[in-house]
Every structure is written in structure tokens, then in C-alpha cells.
Design an enzyme around this catalytic site. Structure first.
Site, mmCIF file in Angstrom:
data_model
loop_
_atom_site.group_PDB
_atom_site.id
_atom_site.type_symbol
_atom_site.label_atom_id
_atom_site.label_comp_id
_atom_site.label_asym_id
_atom_site.label_seq_id
_atom_site.Cartn_x
_atom_site.Cartn_y
_atom_site.Cartn_z
ATOM 1 N N TRP A 1 7.974 40.888 1.524
ATOM 2 C CA TRP A 1 9.359 40.711 1.150
ATOM 3 C C TRP A 1 10.298 41.729 1.639
ATOM 4 O O TRP A 1 11.655 41.422 1.419
ATOM 5 C CB TRP A 1 9.510 40.867 -0.466
ATOM 6 N N LYS B 1 4.005 32.141 6.252
ATOM 7 C CA LYS B 1 4.003 32.085 4.817
ATOM 8 C C LYS B 1 4.781 33.225 4.382
ATOM 9 O O LYS B 1 4.698 34.488 4.708
ATOM 10 C CB LYS B 1 2.495 32.284 4.395
ATOM 11 N N GLU C 1 0.077 44.931 10.903
ATOM 12 C CA GLU C 1 1.376 45.763 10.582
ATOM 13 C C GLU C 1 1.027 46.243 9.319
ATOM 14 O O GLU C 1 1.583 45.376 8.523
ATOM 15 C CB GLU C 1 2.596 45.215 10.978
ATOM 16 N N CYS D 1 8.236 50.294 5.998
ATOM 17 C CA CYS D 1 6.916 50.716 6.479
ATOM 18 C C CYS D 1 6.943 52.120 7.184
ATOM 19 O O CYS D 1 6.113 52.779 7.157
ATOM 20 C CB CYS D 1 6.348 49.621 7.263
ATOM 21 N N GLU E 1 1.193 55.993 -0.044
ATOM 22 C CA GLU E 1 2.404 55.303 0.282
ATOM 23 C C GLU E 1 3.299 54.852 -0.912
ATOM 24 O O GLU E 1 2.598 54.228 -1.775
ATOM 25 C CB GLU E 1 2.051 54.096 1.361
HETATM 26 P P1 NDP Z 1 1.141 42.746 0.479
HETATM 27 O O1 NDP Z 1 0.166 43.056 1.210
HETATM 28 O O2 NDP Z 1 0.881 42.540 -0.942
HETATM 29 O O3 NDP Z 1 1.566 41.171 0.697
HETATM 30 C C1 NDP Z 1 1.862 40.838 2.037
HETATM 31 C C2 NDP Z 1 1.885 39.122 2.275
HETATM 32 O O4 NDP Z 1 0.612 38.872 2.128
HETATM 33 C C3 NDP Z 1 2.704 38.538 1.287
HETATM 34 O O5 NDP Z 1 3.104 37.430 1.767
HETATM 35 C C4 NDP Z 1 1.456 38.432 0.251
HETATM 36 O O6 NDP Z 1 1.903 36.844 -0.327
HETATM 37 C C5 NDP Z 1 0.453 38.138 1.013
HETATM 38 N N1 NDP Z 1 -0.753 37.886 0.591
HETATM 39 C C6 NDP Z 1 -1.437 38.392 -0.694
HETATM 40 N N2 NDP Z 1 -2.447 37.986 -0.866
HETATM 41 C C7 NDP Z 1 -2.941 37.526 0.047
HETATM 42 C C8 NDP Z 1 -4.243 37.093 0.534
HETATM 43 N N3 NDP Z 1 -5.390 37.167 -0.140
HETATM 44 N N4 NDP Z 1 -4.433 36.454 1.765
HETATM 45 C C9 NDP Z 1 -3.378 36.645 2.591
HETATM 46 N N5 NDP Z 1 -2.014 36.873 2.352
HETATM 47 C C10 NDP Z 1 -1.988 37.510 1.119
HETATM 48 O O7 NDP Z 1 2.527 43.736 0.954
HETATM 49 P P2 NDP Z 1 3.589 43.714 0.002
HETATM 50 O O8 NDP Z 1 4.345 42.616 -0.250
HETATM 51 O O9 NDP Z 1 3.497 44.887 -1.039
HETATM 52 O O10 NDP Z 1 4.667 44.708 1.182
HETATM 53 C C11 NDP Z 1 4.820 45.986 1.136
HETATM 54 C C12 NDP Z 1 3.556 46.453 2.293
HETATM 55 O O11 NDP Z 1 4.035 45.912 3.717
HETATM 56 C C13 NDP Z 1 3.653 47.796 2.648
HETATM 57 O O12 NDP Z 1 2.332 48.457 2.547
HETATM 58 C C14 NDP Z 1 4.198 48.210 3.814
HETATM 59 O O13 NDP Z 1 4.073 49.439 4.482
HETATM 60 C C15 NDP Z 1 3.991 46.886 4.625
HETATM 61 N N6 NDP Z 1 4.889 46.532 5.717
HETATM 62 C C16 NDP Z 1 4.503 47.141 7.091
HETATM 63 C C17 NDP Z 1 5.431 47.043 7.817
HETATM 64 C C18 NDP Z 1 4.932 47.229 9.674
HETATM 65 O O14 NDP Z 1 5.373 46.496 10.313
HETATM 66 N N7 NDP Z 1 3.953 48.163 9.766
HETATM 67 C C19 NDP Z 1 6.551 46.517 7.773
HETATM 68 C C20 NDP Z 1 6.808 46.262 6.456
HETATM 69 C C21 NDP Z 1 6.095 46.480 5.520
HETATM 70 P P3 NDP Z 1 2.742 37.280 -2.042
HETATM 71 O O15 NDP Z 1 3.842 38.314 -1.831
HETATM 72 O O16 NDP Z 1 3.033 35.928 -2.361
HETATM 73 O O17 NDP Z 1 1.669 37.929 -2.900
#
Ligand code: NDP
Length: 494
Positions: A154, A178, A253, A287, A386
Site C-alpha cells: 500500500w 494485484k 523487494e 522500505c 522493521e
Molecule cells: P505484505 O507483504 O503484507 O503485502 C504485500 C502485498 O502482498 C499486498 O498486495 C498483499 O495483499 C499481498 N499478499 C498478501 N498475502 C499474499 C499471498 N499469500 N500471496 C501473494 N501476495 C500476498 O506487505 P505490506 O502491505 O505490509 O507492506 C509493507 C512491506 O513492504 C514492508 O515490509 C516494506 O518494507 C515492504 N516494502 C518494500 C519495498 C522495497 O522496494 N524493498 C518498498 C515498499 C515496501 P493485501 O494487502 O491485499 O493483503
């Protein structure tokens, strides 16, 4: 109560609801109220999107389009993103609580990512090989991989989508994106711009819904050939396990616990700004947040006092207000998580220098004060885990060797900042620090030209830069017999 904005998904060039019509609501983090509805895609909806993307790769205008024409479409998309930046920014700010002053400037920059990849689309070249056989001509061509499954969280979802859509489409793949259930609206607005730009049906599809079934079904789908995931390490493990079903190439990532190291010869003004930007920009929900601040012992108190003074002056407020400097956290769960890690950290011996609580003037909205912890030893939870929020953990170090040891004492390895006026030391440490990005005398700078990604628990692969374009294509080797003699002994390898 105001009417909720209503969104549909974009599959095969058409706007549609989920099978059965199920919908979810997205909450505005500043008001805690629902502000839009969007489809809760089922596994069958995901299958439809992947099938559409696969058809687009197999026949029709997308499959036969020249790389130059694909590039033009991407550049047109970049233009449309720039023209619609205010609308996209307001949508992202309402959906996620990210400051309007950040989303406005970030989205204008997102347009540059599409321009960059649009320009690169027809620069993917093969090679001819000086082969060790006189009657053979051998060349390599770069081809698209197939259907790309892209999953974004998000935060900064337009930027994170652009670094996937840009190279994927430039290289000729099709994509199913997605969106996160906590911030889908900006990506559905982006899909509208993709339609307006003229991308053929199926080349880009945007589905919305829960991680499971949506993301899970997408990443294990047999027709998916490439997965690009941004999110947390826990979800990434599911994604990698799912890819055992389709053997898709995967880039991840993930999160970070990045160190910002400040030496006693640093430009103090610059270091303080770097620390504030690295921890309180985007309410710390970045991140690359530089959430472990390592300060040389002799200047520790002075630097921390300067950062605390600046942190206390941060204007917390409505993220839609251009004057606000810090908005709310994106979800209630985020704030609960931060409060619990903070409590454990204080119990483990950290002391509070600033913040540490919800601001009294905002009883509604998931606001949290900019928070600074003085950490006397390395075993403080906030210094290891984190948090994804505005919490900075500060540690002392005596010399260069201790700074490097502390910086590398993390399971993550996304980014690091080094503040020093000693150029040779900056370069020395750059080599010694295990992180995918090192910023010297700056922090949080990104560019479409600069690869982005981490080591260890922070992920695999790089996004942005020409490297990422290669990563969305694969090599085919072509052998041509130029000799006049018939093929020889069929039982001997030539
Ligand atoms: P999540 O890992 O919870 O979610 C990331 C995405 O994966 C969402 O679209 C989520 O859907 C989806 N998802 C959830 N369950 C599954 C599954 N079983 N299989 C496939 N996809 C799934 O992360 P957050 O939304 O909490 O985001 C924060 C994280 O993202 C932090 O750890 C942050 O550091 C990282 N991040 C990394 C970056 C980088 O470039 N290195 C940049 C920005 C963030 P839904 O939301 O609908 O559950």
C-alpha cells in the site's frame, strides 16, 4: 455521510466487478472512515486476468507490436500520469494517508519512470557470437518472458507499480497487477490512464482483493512466467513457495532496517536532514527508512538533540493539507504494531528522547508522534525489527570498525547512509557495508536510472535501471548452419 467512491477492476481491456459481486471498502487513515469500495476478486477472477494476459502475448495487437510502438505507448502513459498527477496524488493521499506534498511530487516523478522505460523499449539488443565452429552462424535475441504477476503493497504503490509495469511492458510482456487491499484506488486510476494511452486489451490488467486468494492464486498460476513482488519477508516466503508450481522467475523487494552512520567529521546540518528525511518522511513507512541511526560517541548527544528538536517541530496534520509534514499511519494494525514494539523496546532498556505516543490533538486518525529512542545496547527490539513507522533508534559507536560491525548486524540489507567529509572513508565503508543501496552524504534519493533492491532478507533482484529491463526478457540462442555439406554423423555431438 458522503457517498463512497466506487471502483471496478480492469481485466482484458474491460471494467468489471468480481465474480459474485463481492466488494471491499478502503478506509481513509486520517478519518478512519470508509471512502471507497472496490471488487474483492476471487480465484476465478484472477484466472480470467491471467488468461487475458496470456492471450495478449499469444496473438493480436500486443503480441505483434514493435518495440518502438510499445515505447510510444509507455511514453504516452508517462504524459498522462504527469497531466493527472493532482488527481492521482489526492487519491493516494486519501487512500493511504501519505502526505499530499509527497504524493504530488512523487507522482510527477513516476511519469519519468514511464518515459525512461518507454525510451529503453527498443534498445534491447541481441548479439552475434564468435563461435568456435567454422560452418555456424550463432546469434542471441532477447524475448519477453510471458505473463508477469506483479504484487505491490500500500505504500508508494504508484512508484512500485511503475518499476514493474515499465520494464515488463517495454520488454513486451503482459502483466497482471494485484493492488493491496489497503490502497487499491490509485492503481485503478492508473489503469484508467493505461486504457486512455491505448494499451491493447490484456496487455495490462489490474485486480483488487485480498492477499489470499488473489495474490496466492496469481503467484502459483501455471501461465505466470515472471513474478515481481514488493512486500514483507513473511509474504515473500509464500510467494517463493508458490513459484515452485510454475517455476516463474522471481524478484523480491522486501523490508529493511537500514543504518544511517554519522561520523564526527560530518556536515551536521546535512546529517540531521538525512536522519529526519530517512525516518519521518512518509511517516517512516518507507522500505528504505534509515531507522537505525549510528552516531560517533563524541557527537552523539549533540546530534540527537538537534534531531529531537527538529522532530518536535514536525507539523503533524491532515495529509491533504499542503502545510502538513507528517500524516497518519496507513492502518490501525500498523499503529498497534509500533506501540507494541515500542513498549518492548523501553522494557529492554531504551530511553525515550522524543514522541512515543499518539498526538493528543488527533483523537481520530492513526497518527503517531515522531519518536526517538536512545539505545544503550544492540539488543533493543526497535533497533532490530522493521517498524514501518516514525520511530528512530539511535546507537553510539567508537570507531569505523564498530560502525561497520553495527551496520552489518542485521538480517536485512536494503540501504545504508554514511555521513562523513572524508571521501576515502565513504568509499571504504561503501565496500564493507552489506546493503543494495549506499547513500554517501545524502539519503532517500531514487531515480529510474538507478537499480534499487536489497541483500539478504531485503530481497533478491533489482528494480529500475537498464538491468531491470534485461530482467524482464530472456535470451534465445539461434544456430544457423552456413555450410554446404549435409549434417554429419548423427551420433556425435558437433
Ligand atoms: P505484505 O507483504 O503484507 O503485502 C504485500 C502485498 O502482498 C499486498 O498486495 C498483499 O495483499 C499481498 N499478499 C498478501 N498475502 C499474499 C499471498 N499469500 N500471496 C501473494 N501476495 C500476498 O506487505 P505490506 O502491505 O505490509 O507492506 C509493507 C512491506 O513492504 C514492508 O515490509 C516494506 O518494507 C515492504 N516494502 C518494500 C519495498 C522495497 O522496494 N524493498 C518498498 C515498499 C515496501 P493485501 O494487502 O491485499 O493483503
Amino acid at each position: 455521510m458522503a457517498e463512497l467512491r466506487s471502483y471496478r477492476m480492469f481485466i482484458d481491456g474491460l471494467w468489471c466487478d468480481a465474480e459474485g459481486g463481492a466488494r471491499l471498502e478502503s478506509l481513509n487513515p486520517a478519518t478512519e472512515e470508509a471512502w471507497c469500495r472496490f471488487p474483492a476478486a476471487t480465484g476465478n477472477d484472477v484466472d480470467r486476468a491471467v488468461a487475458a494476459a496470456h492471450r495478449a502475448m499469444s496473438a493480436g495487437p500486443w503480441a505483434t507490436m514493435s518495440a518502438t510502438a510499445r515505447g510510444k505507448l509507455l511514453r504516452r502513459l508517462g504524459d498522462l500520469v504527469a497531466e493527472n498527477a493532482d488527481l492521482l496524488a489526492e487519491t493516494e493521499t486519501t487512500d493511504t494517508g501519505k502526505l499530499i506534498r509527497e504524493t504530488r511530487s512523487q507522482i510527477r516523478y513516476v511519469a519519468d519512470y514511464f518515459h525512461y522505460f518507454g525510451g529503453a523499449a527498443d534498445k534491447l539488443e541481441g548479439a552475434t557470437l564468435p563461435i568456435d565452429k567454422s560452418d555456424m552462424f550463432v546469434m542471441t535475441v532477447r524475448e519477453p518472458i510471458g505473463v508477469v504477476a506483479a504484487i505491490v503493497p500500500w505504500n508508494s504503490q504508484l512508484m512500485l507499480a511503475a518499476v514493474k509495469i515499465g520494464p515488463a511492458l517495454a520488454a513486451g510482456n503482459s502483466i497482471v497487477l494485484k493492488a493491496s487491499e489497503h490502497g487499491p484506488a490509485p492503481l485503478l486510476e492508473l489503469a484508467r490512464l493505461c486504457e486512455e494511452a491505448g494499451f491493447p486489451p490484456g496487455s495490462i490488467n489490474v485486480v483488487t482483493g485480498l492477499g489470499d486468494p488473489c495474490g496466492a492464486r496469481l503467484t502459483r498460476h501455471p501461465l505466470v512466467a515472471r513474478i515481481a513482488f514488493t512486500g514483507g519477508p513473511g509474504t515473500a516466503r509464500h510467494v517463493v513457495r508458490n513459484s515452485a508450481e510454475n517455476f516463474a522467475a522471481v524478484t523480491l523487494e522486501l523490508g529493511g532496517k537500514s543504518p544511517i552512520i554519522v561520523f564526527d567529521d560530518a556536515d551536521i546540518e546535512s546529517a540531521v536532514n538525512g536522519i529526519v528525511a530517512g525516518n519521518f518522511g512518509a511517516t517512516g513507512q518507507s522500505c528504505v527508512a534509515g531507522s537505525r541511526v549510528l552516531i560517533q560517541a563524541g557527537i552523539f548527544d549533540a546530534i540527537l538533540a538537534r534531531v529531537a528538536e527538529r522532530a518536535r517541530r514536525i507539523e503533524i496534520g491532515d495529509p491533504l493539507d499542503q502545510g502538513s509534514e507528517m500524516g497518519p499511519l496507513a492502518t490501525r494494525a500498523q499503529r498497534d504494531h509500533i506501540e507494541s514494539v515500542l513498549a518492548r523496546s523501553l522494557a529492554a532498556g531504551a530511553s525515550l528522547v522524543a514522541g512515543g505516543k499518539r498526538p493528543a490533538q488527533y483523537p481520530r486518525g492513526w497518527y503517531f508522534e515522531p519518536t526517538i529512542l536512545d539505545c544503550p545496547h544492540s539488543d533493543i527490539p526497535a533497533g532490530r525489527e522493521e517498524l514501518f513507522g516514525p520511530v528512530l533508534s539511535a546507537f553510539r559507536f567508537a570507531d569505523e570498525a564498530e560502525a561497520v560491525a553495527l551496520a552489518n548486524a542485521s538480517e536485512f540489507g536494503l540501504a545504508a547512509g554514511i555521513f562523513t567529509r572524508d571521501g576515502a572513508r565513504g568509499l571504504r565503508l561503501m565496500h564493507q557495508i552489506r546493503a543494495g543501496i549506499v547513500w554517501i552524504n545524502t539519503y532517500r534519493a531514487v531515480s529510474p536510472m538507478a537499480p534499487f533492491g536489497g541483500f539478504r532478507q531485503s530481497g533478491v533482484g533489482r528494480e529500475a535501471g537498464i538491468e531491470s529491463l534485461l530482467d524482464y526478457s530472456r535470451t534465445k540462442t539461434v544456430w544457423i548452419n552456413t555450410g554446404t555439406a549435409p549434417m554429419g554423423d548423427p551420433f556425435t555431438m558437433r
